[in-house]
Scaffold this active site. Sequence first.
Site, PDB file in Angstrom:
ATOM      1  N   GLU A 282     -10.900  11.294  -5.530  1.00 38.98           N
ATOM      2  CA  GLU A 282     -10.338  12.626  -5.703  1.00 38.98           C
ATOM      3  C   GLU A 282     -10.436  13.577  -7.007  1.00 38.98           C
ATOM      4  O   GLU A 282     -10.514  14.793  -6.947  1.00 38.98           O
ATOM      5  CB  GLU A 282      -8.797  12.293  -5.367  1.00 38.98           C
ATOM      6  CG  GLU A 282      -8.363  12.487  -3.928  1.00 38.98           C
ATOM      7  CD  GLU A 282      -6.817  12.487  -3.907  1.00 38.98           C
ATOM      8  OE1 GLU A 282      -6.071  12.572  -4.859  1.00 38.98           O
ATOM      9  OE2 GLU A 282      -6.430  12.421  -2.580  1.00 38.98           O
ATOM     10  N   HIS A 303     -21.408 -11.396   2.471  1.00 40.22           N
ATOM     11  CA  HIS A 303     -21.835 -11.751   3.826  1.00 40.22           C
ATOM     12  C   HIS A 303     -21.673 -10.707   4.589  1.00 40.22           C
ATOM     13  O   HIS A 303     -21.779 -10.866   5.746  1.00 40.22           O
ATOM     14  CB  HIS A 303     -21.041 -12.913   4.240  1.00 40.22           C
ATOM     15  CG  HIS A 303     -21.120 -14.263   3.196  1.00 40.22           C
ATOM     16  ND1 HIS A 303     -21.778 -15.240   3.634  1.00 40.22           N
ATOM     17  CD2 HIS A 303     -20.731 -14.415   2.215  1.00 40.22           C
ATOM     18  CE1 HIS A 303     -21.865 -16.221   2.693  1.00 40.22           C
ATOM     19  NE2 HIS A 303     -21.139 -15.925   1.739  1.00 40.22           N
ATOM     20  N   LYS A 417      -5.163  18.760   6.615  1.00 41.95           N
ATOM     21  CA  LYS A 417      -3.775  19.057   6.692  1.00 41.95           C
ATOM     22  C   LYS A 417      -3.368  20.259   7.521  1.00 41.95           C
ATOM     23  O   LYS A 417      -2.621  20.255   8.436  1.00 41.95           O
ATOM     24  CB  LYS A 417      -2.772  19.187   5.353  1.00 41.95           C
ATOM     25  CG  LYS A 417      -2.663  17.707   4.572  1.00 41.95           C
ATOM     26  CD  LYS A 417      -1.903  17.906   3.374  1.00 41.95           C
ATOM     27  CE  LYS A 417      -2.077  16.750   2.524  1.00 41.95           C
ATOM     28  NZ  LYS A 417      -1.627  17.128   1.439  1.00 41.95           N
TER      29      LYS A 417
HETATM   30  O1  PA5 Z   1      -3.626  12.138  -6.630  1.00 40.34           O
HETATM   31  C1  PA5 Z   1      -2.774  13.022  -5.805  1.00 40.34           C
HETATM   32  O2  PA5 Z   1      -2.473  14.092  -6.432  1.00 40.34           O
HETATM   33  C2  PA5 Z   1      -2.584  12.428  -4.306  1.00 40.34           C
HETATM   34  O3  PA5 Z   1      -3.278  11.676  -4.020  1.00 40.34           O
HETATM   35  C3  PA5 Z   1      -1.135  12.276  -4.107  1.00 40.34           C
HETATM   36  O4  PA5 Z   1      -0.799  11.279  -4.919  1.00 40.34           O
HETATM   37  C4  PA5 Z   1      -0.936  12.124  -2.439  1.00 40.34           C
HETATM   38  O5  PA5 Z   1      -1.553  12.848  -1.739  1.00 40.34           O
HETATM   39  C5  PA5 Z   1       0.488  12.037  -2.210  1.00 40.34           C
HETATM   40  O6  PA5 Z   1       1.230  13.396  -2.707  1.00 40.34           O
HETATM   41  P1  PA5 Z   1       2.714  13.349  -3.020  1.00 40.34           P
HETATM   42  O7  PA5 Z   1       3.204  12.244  -3.934  1.00 40.34           O
HETATM   43  O8  PA5 Z   1       2.919  14.710  -3.458  1.00 40.34           O
HETATM   44  O9  PA5 Z   1       3.297  12.880  -1.488  1.00 40.34           O
END
Ligand code: PA5
Length: 444
Positions: A282, A303, A417
């Site tokens: 990310e 494997h 989303k």
């Molecule tokens: O790193 C990030 O910001 C994301 O991976 C969030 O942790 C994830 O989308 C969950 O979001 P939230 O904590 O707002 O539910």
Amino acid sequence: MIDVRLEHVRPFVQDKKSIADLERRIANAKKALAEKKGPGSAFTGWLDLPARMREELDRIRSVAARQREKSDVLLVIGIGGSYLGARAALEALDAYFPKDDGPEVIFAGHNISGEYLEDLRDYLRHKRFSINVISKSGTTTEPAIAFRFFRRLLEETVGVGEARERIVVTTDAAKGALRELAQKEGYETFVIPDDVGGRYSFLTPVGLFPVAFGGHDIAAVIAGAENARKRYFANPESENPLDAYVLHRNALYAAGKKIELFVHYEPKFSHLAEWWKQLFGESEGKDGKGLFVANASFTTDLHSLGQYIQEGERHLFATVFSVKRPRRDAVIKEEKDDSDNLNYLAGMTVDTVNKKAMEGTLIAHESGNVPSIVIETEEMDARTFGHVIYFFELACALSGYVLGVNPFDQPGVEAYKRNMFALLGKKGFEDCARELEQRMKKTR
Ligand code: PA5
């Protein structure tokens, strides 16, 4: 606490000019991070969490102790950065199989599976459980569905009043549906600081509360992270493993190795690998750039993926995470008739065999044009875990700056989303629904 071994990557990173250039870019990245002048600097509060969290440890521990009196199981509801770190920590620090009388931490809200929810409901029906729902935005669909589900189960099982006592909310200080609900119901809450993004939040109550419920020493986690902060950031040693890791992974990327495989040889690091994958995936994968990050559990995956790694397309390298001393080990015994031909191993521990498999694989991969960076720790305990977390968070932020991206946002996550909400008929997504309808007509 962490050492890096470079003998299996050095032959691939030889160009002095590019090394000097990367060293300069890493130094600039550190400066930008320290002075809060790089992209996304409003989300660099995680750098100081080891000091900031010390004051909160007592409350985290006392809420955890209270919930442990009430419950045998903590259900942690969250997705992405809101659950992976806690899951990684508990898996790395716990025994492989739970003790009958020990606390249990289980996870939900990280998928959209009705089957998972129903099976978990059956499992929890006769257990004493508490809920820790974690969401920074307080609006994420997956955890929201799971929370609606298990809040009701808890209320049906112990009554609305007692359920209130067993729900702990970890969210933003002021914003989001979860914050509003927590206020309305009077739930116990922990705050995720504004300047800390989801995947950098393990060292807040996001990670520390479930880990404390699991019976682990959260002060040691914080001490390990603080040690990493000093060693790699505040007062860095001149040749430190963090700079070496950042330099070599970026040098390999520039040389055409587009995939970084996080490899470990102990199944209990599977979720550390998942956490690492989310952190780097990310943070770096944007603007048409970034290493594709994946993980493999060896020797299991030798494997399966092993063939590809050794002889498939030559676009990958490995980052091997290894712990020198396992928490415990088993000895291979001699057998009189040696019918399985294993007596040549008699007297050795299983971990010795594992480590030989690792060394053999490192050499084979190097011969197959797959470089490996080895990151080693002496052992795995709460302190080491905190150190490892900070090490990778810092390595990730610096790599992002070296690459020229903002490592603290994730705009690409919104695309699915938007379509999902439109397809579900959510209010406010009508334009998108019409767009999708047009697209579907064209392809039919
Ligand atoms: O790193 C990030 O910001 C994301 O991976 C969030 O942790 C994830 O989308 C969950 O979001 P939230 O904590 O707002 O539910």
